[in-house]
Design an enzyme around this catalytic site. Structure first.
Site, PDB file in Angstrom:
ATOM      1  CE1 TYR A  54      -4.319   0.336  -0.303  1.00 25.75           C
ATOM      2  CE2 TYR A  54      -4.410  -1.355   1.394  1.00 25.75           C
ATOM      3  CZ  TYR A  54      -5.036  -0.612   0.403  1.00 25.75           C
ATOM      4  OH  TYR A  54      -6.348  -0.813   0.125  1.00 25.75           O
ATOM      5  CD  GLU A  56      -3.689   4.377   0.704  1.00 22.08           C
ATOM      6  OE1 GLU A  56      -2.657   3.760   1.020  1.00 22.08           O
ATOM      7  OE2 GLU A  56      -4.841   3.964   0.951  1.00 22.08           O
ATOM      8  CG  ASP A 199      -8.531  10.065 -24.085  1.00 20.55           C
ATOM      9  OD1 ASP A 199      -7.573   9.291 -24.300  1.00 20.55           O
ATOM     10  OD2 ASP A 199      -9.596   9.699 -23.544  1.00 20.55           O
ATOM     11  CB  THR A 225      -5.231   3.540 -21.691  1.00 20.94           C
ATOM     12  OG1 THR A 225      -5.203   3.588 -23.117  1.00 20.94           O
ATOM     13  CG2 THR A 225      -6.624   3.838 -21.200  1.00 20.94           C
ATOM     14  CE  LYS A 228      -7.924   1.983 -25.378  1.00 21.65           C
ATOM     15  NZ  LYS A 228      -7.990   2.790 -24.144  1.00 21.65           N
ATOM     16  NE  ARG A 234      -7.487  -3.639 -19.207  1.00 20.74           N
ATOM     17  CZ  ARG A 234      -7.646  -3.755 -20.534  1.00 20.74           C
ATOM     18  NH1 ARG A 234      -6.983  -4.668 -21.215  1.00 20.74           N
ATOM     19  NH2 ARG A 234      -8.474  -2.975 -21.178  1.00 20.74           N
TER      20      ARG A 234
HETATM   21  N1  DSN Z   1     -12.648   0.476 -24.457  1.00 16.14           N
HETATM   22  C1  DSN Z   1     -11.741   1.356 -25.164  1.00 16.14           C
HETATM   23  C2  DSN Z   1     -11.752   1.104 -26.630  1.00 16.14           C
HETATM   24  O1  DSN Z   1     -11.996  -0.022 -27.003  1.00 16.14           O
HETATM   25  O2  DSN Z   1     -11.517   1.992 -27.419  1.00 16.14           O
HETATM   26  C3  DSN Z   1     -11.994   2.777 -24.863  1.00 16.14           C
HETATM   27  O3  DSN Z   1     -11.904   2.954 -23.490  1.00 16.14           O
END
Ligand code: DSN
Length: 447
Positions: A54, A56, A199, A225, A228, A234
């Site tokens: 932990y 924080e 984003d 994120t 991707k 993730r």
């Molecule tokens: N779920 C993502 C996507 O597939 O583009 C977006 O958050």
């Protein structure tokens, strides 16, 4: 080596599901444009003892003891993010993209303030102010749209921004086959005094590879994120740019406070370590080549799909993803037939709305697909030709189906369609070809 030997011994049910998923990932083509395969090093960090801790707070300012190594890891991830993207401030604690975006609202807006983002059915994201998201419940959302050609309607954004004076404007999307026009968004945001948040979840890996423009000179805030095109675990990150700090010198602290204690508790330290590793990997020449190959593969896939009779939004792609307009094949609402048929043939895509979709988000008229995961497996343009031909054959194999207009007739019709699919000889043939082909491209964990 069996990666999951302890799970196998302790929990057969979970083991069987993991093994099933592993086989699915290996013997199929992962075409969902937001998915990817992490390196074995990233996966090791995700499975490491760091999950036990932990912590924080932030490095050197924690609420619990025992942080010597956790601080090292978080600082490493922050420094790597700053260097890779060329920003003065980075927060690597968001659990994923949606919490990261919520923190951007908290850092820049008061509840009830006006925000603008791309409408979800036009390719936007839930957290850019879509009506069922908390971001539209706690803030006044004024969505903007795409034009007939699928590009964001810059004239409309100007008009809406002047009329509604938003505090925050989002640029970025989840189903948008064009390069983002960050300069044009910046002109609008600057003219009305709004924060511009880019984003880049979908294109982050392309940005660091030099295969897509960077928003850093134009936006005040960049969120992403990490799983991707960036090919990490993730997770999420928020960065404040030099332009952002010039607009508000406290922006970095406001972002940090929004993430913790505003929205989250303890950071996921195993995830932070995995992000640090992914950022190191993303800084290599190999990764730059990877990012460029994603786009080359997407363009090659687009050409093959068109040659084989499928219509694409934008008539192609400028990035990693493609949107297939299936209205000419199935009429309105046929995305489900294509996505189910392709899944039965071991190709995973998702049904998706197309610009000005004549159907609904639940029964959209398109499919969305992309090349990041296949490119990680080492596929090149010549492989995309084969993949494109299988996709086109799979779609044409079920072209006689049409979504019933009567809502109550849809469920039974789709059940019958799925039963037919199981017996469809062409789909079976494609599945065997795809399976044999996929198995020749190892997953990163097997290398
Ligand atoms: N779920 C993502 C996507 O597939 O583009 C977006 O958050």
């Amino acid at each position: 080596m069996n990666l999951y030997e302890h799970i196998k011994k302790e929990d057969k049910e979970v083991f069987d599901s993991i093994e099933g998923e592993q086989k699915r990932q290996k013997e199929g083509l992962e075409l969902i444009p937001s998915e990817n395969y992490t390196s074995a090093a990233v996966m090791e960090a995700m499975g490491s003892i760091l999950t036990n801790k932990y912590s924080e707070g932030y490095a050197k300012k924690r609420y619990y003891g025992g942080q010597e190594f956790i601080d090292q890891i978080e600082l490493l991830a922050i420094e790597r993010a700053k260097k890779l993207f060329g920003v003065p401030h980075a927060n690597v604690q968001p659990y994923s993209g949606s919490p990261a975006n919520l923190a951007v609202y908290l850092a820049t807006c008061n509840p009830g303030d006006t925000v603008m983002g791309l409408n979800l059915p036009d390719g936007g994201h839930l957290t850019h102010g879509w009506k069922v998201s908390a971001t539209a419940m706690f803030y006044k959302s004024v969505p903007y749209h795409v034009s007939e050609d699928g590009r964001v309607d810059i004239d409309e954004i100007w008009q809406l921004a002047k009329e509604h004076k938003p505090k925050l404007i989002w640029t970025g999307a989840t189903a948008y086959p064009f390069v983002y026009e960050y300069e044009k968004f910046a002109e609008i945001a600057d003219a009305v005094g709004a924060f511009l948040a880019a984003d880049i979840a979908h294109v982050a890996g392309l940005v660091v590879a030099g295969a897509h423009p960077s928003p850093v000179a134009h936006a005040h805030i960049v969120s992403t994120t990490t799983h991707k095109t960036l090919r990490g675990p993730r997770g999420g990150m928020i960065m404040a740019t030099a332009k952002g700090l010039a607009k508000d010198a406290e922006l970095g602290q406001k972002i940090d406070k929004a993430v913790f204690p505003g929205l989250q508790g303890g950071p996921h330290d195993h995830q932070t370590a995995a992000i640090a590793i992914a950022l190191k990997e993303a800084a290599t020449p190999e990764f730059a080549a990877y990012g460029k190959q994603i786009v080359a593969n997407a363009k090659a896939l687009a050409e093959t799909l068109k040659k084989n009779g499928l219509k694409l939004v934008a008539n192609g792609t400028e990035n990693h993803l493609l949107l297939v307009d299936l209205v000419p094949v199935f009429g309105p609402g046929g995305g489900i037939f294509a996505s189910e048929a392709l899944e039965a043939a071991h190709m995973t895509v998702n049904k998706n709305t197309i610009p000005k979709d004549p159907s609904s988000p639940f029964y959209p008229s398109g499919i969305r697909l992309g090349t990041p995961a296949l490119t990680t497996r080492g596929m090149k343009e010549s492989d995309m030709k084969k993949v494109g031909e299988w996709i086109a054959r799979g779609v044409h194999a079920v072209a006689s189906y049409k979504l019933p207009e009567a809502k109550e007739a849809r469920g039974p019709y789709i059940e019958k369609f799925k039963a037919d699919l199981a017996a469809n000889a062409e789909i079976k043939t494609i599945r065997e070809e795809v399976r044999a082909f996929s198995k020749t491209f190892p997953l990163p964990e097997e290398e």
